[in-house]
Design a protein around this motif. Structure first.
Motif, PDB file in Angstrom:
ATOM      1  N   GLU A   1      -8.207 -14.935 -29.381  1.00  0.00           N
ATOM      2  CA  GLU A   1      -9.111 -14.094 -28.586  1.00  0.00           C
ATOM      3  C   GLU A   1     -10.400 -14.807 -28.200  1.00  0.00           C
TER       4      GLU A   1
ATOM      5  N   LEU B   1      -9.641 -17.074 -25.341  1.00  0.00           N
ATOM      6  CA  LEU B   1      -9.306 -16.272 -24.160  1.00  0.00           C
ATOM      7  C   LEU B   1     -10.548 -15.664 -23.516  1.00  0.00           C
TER       8      LEU B   1
ATOM      9  N   THR C   1      -0.422 -20.245 -25.959  1.00  0.00           N
ATOM     10  CA  THR C   1      -1.330 -19.094 -25.961  1.00  0.00           C
ATOM     11  C   THR C   1      -2.581 -19.394 -26.777  1.00  0.00           C
TER      12      THR C   1
ATOM     13  N   LYS D   1     -10.002 -16.385 -19.696  1.00  0.00           N
ATOM     14  CA  LYS D   1      -9.160 -15.388 -19.019  1.00  0.00           C
ATOM     15  C   LYS D   1      -9.573 -15.173 -17.559  1.00  0.00           C
ATOM     16  N   ASP D   2     -10.863 -15.389 -17.244  1.00  0.00           N
ATOM     17  CA  ASP D   2     -11.298 -15.239 -15.855  1.00  0.00           C
ATOM     18  C   ASP D   2     -10.745 -16.354 -14.965  1.00  0.00           C
TER      19      ASP D   2
ATOM     20  N   ALA E   1      -7.581 -17.193 -14.976  1.00  0.00           N
ATOM     21  CA  ALA E   1      -6.143 -16.947 -14.773  1.00  0.00           C
ATOM     22  C   ALA E   1      -5.774 -17.102 -13.300  1.00  0.00           C
TER      23      ALA E   1
ATOM     24  N   THR F   1      -3.507 -19.030 -17.507  1.00  0.00           N
ATOM     25  CA  THR F   1      -2.853 -17.725 -17.486  1.00  0.00           C
ATOM     26  C   THR F   1      -3.724 -16.702 -18.226  1.00  0.00           C
ATOM     27  N   HIS F   2      -3.302 -15.447 -18.196  1.00  0.00           N
ATOM     28  CA  HIS F   2      -4.034 -14.399 -18.909  1.00  0.00           C
ATOM     29  C   HIS F   2      -3.921 -14.557 -20.423  1.00  0.00           C
ATOM     30  N   ARG F   3      -2.978 -15.385 -20.879  1.00  0.00           N
ATOM     31  CA  ARG F   3      -2.756 -15.546 -22.322  1.00  0.00           C
ATOM     32  C   ARG F   3      -3.015 -16.968 -22.816  1.00  0.00           C
TER      33      ARG F   3
END
Length: 391
Positions: A197, A200, A194, A204-205, A207, A229-231
């Motif tokens: 922030e 990310l 992970t 995150k885009d 993912a 991934t989103h994380r």
């Protein structure tokens, strides 16, 4: 009741041990708090159980003592387990990198093991929790939710902490500590990583985007799929490197391990100079990723507008992306647990605790952790077999 052998844990290692001990004429009882045996087998490999690997090598196992696993792995090999699968009539196939899967279902492997246990006379009690274990003259007394049981040999096959929703606990480690065995610090392994922030915000885009990548950390590297991934990051290459990564470490990632971005773009420039840099790169890596990389490097215009130095900067960003994960998804999604019962306290041939005659530790509870791809199942079969020869 008194038994020759009681095995706590009806997983891969526990069932294999029960089969082998039962075949020697020992009275064997397997206890598990779950409502079904082999639950981690059932969900493994997308429900098809990656039951071993053609290429079992000692360097594919992590431990404070990397040589500890050699004895069991050499005496009960992948070929021995494949022969067992073949004898049971279970069809299988190689998927990739020597990884062997059932054609139909992981339930075939569970049924094979349960059938072999039954043939060997080993008994299974599910929905039975162990409340206490004590050493007594001639063996051990186990207090369970169904009453007290006595045995001459006690085998701990309770697994690690990974996937607690399947019933995983730290019970085996508590037993080890109770009897004075040292523990190597445990941590989630074969697990997605992970990001913080700030990272990310940039990724995150992406993912859902995936590439064939080479991911390196602490002297180890893996060339396999990588998934944004989103994380953070997942995919086989990331799960593999997670066993070597520690908090604070950088990952170096080649996002196009099967291509040479610099040469590809320079060649394309000669024949397709009007193509935008982004679209040219999107022929090598996913479009969203290509757009982000081009923007980060600060390139605009078409390929024909870029000199060699600009293309080299772009290629360097693709082939040598550095990122620092902040953590992992934890035991919730980890396939295995790194660390466990210190192998210095166990006999490598028998898996018996050196200072506690009659007490054995097998499978994931021990400080032996394999790579992704059937290695951990092979350790379960081999260590269970080794204990089953003597317990």
């Amino acid at each position: 009741m008194t038994w020759d052998v009681i095995i706590i844990g009806a997983g891969a290692a526990g069932m294999m041990c029960a089969i082998e001990a039962g075949r020697r004429g020992r009275s064997v009882l397997v206890l598990d708090h779950a409502k079904a045996a082999g639950e981690k087998i059932r969900i493994s490999g997308g429900g098809r159980c990656n039951f071993t690997n053609f290429d079992i090598q000692p360097d594919r196992f992590l431990s404070q003592n990397p040589r500890f696993a050699l004895s069991a792995l050499k005496r009960y090999t992948q070929w021995d387990f494949i022969a067992m699968v073949d004898a049971a009539g279970i069809p299988w196939h190689e998927k990739t990198l020597g990884q062997l899967f059932c054609d139909r279902s992981a339930k075939d492997v569970i049924a094979m093991l349960l059938g072999a246990m039954d043939d060997a006379g080993a008994q299974l009690r599910l929905n039975t929790s162990v409340e206490a274990v004590a050493q007594r003259e001639g063996g051990f007394r186990i207090e369970t939710s169904a009453g007290a049981l006595d045995c001459a040999a006690l085998v701990i096959a309770t697994g690690g902490k990974s996937i607690p929703k399947m019933g995983a606990t730290g019970f085996g480690y508590k037993i080890a500590e109770q009897f004075g065995l040292n523990l190597i610090e445990t941590r989630p392994a074969l697990v997605p990583l992970t990001f913080a922030e700030q990272e990310l915000a940039r990724t995150k885009d992406l993912a859902g985007a995936s590439v064939t990548a080479k991911v390196a950390c602490n002297g180890a590297s893996f060339d396999e799929g990588l998934l944004f991934t989103h994380r953070g990051l997942s995919g086989p290459s990331v799960l593999q490197i997670s066993s070597y990564w520690r908090e604070g470490d950088l990952l170096e990632v080649d996002l196009a391990a099967v291509a040479n971005v610099g040469e590809t773009l320079k060649t394309a420039r000669a024949s397709a100079g009007r193509v935008s840099v982004k679209n040219a790169l999107a022929r090598v890596i996913p479009e969203k990723l290509a757009a982000q990389v081009v923007a980060e490097v600060g390139l605009e215009g078409n390929l024909a507008d870029q000199n060699n130095a600009a293309i080299d900067r772009l290629a360097d960003r693709v082939h040598r992306w550095q990122i620092k994960p902040v953590g992992s998804e934890g035991y919730r999604t980890a396939e295995v647990t790194l660390g466990g019962v210190d192998t210095d306290h166990l006999d490598a041939r028998t898996m018996e605790a050196k200072a506690v005659p009659g007490l054995y530790f097998i499978g994931e509870v021990v400080d032996v952790t394999g790579w992704l791809g059937g290695y951990n199942f092979q350790w379960a079969w081999s260590s269970g077999w080794a204990a089953g020869q003597v317990c």
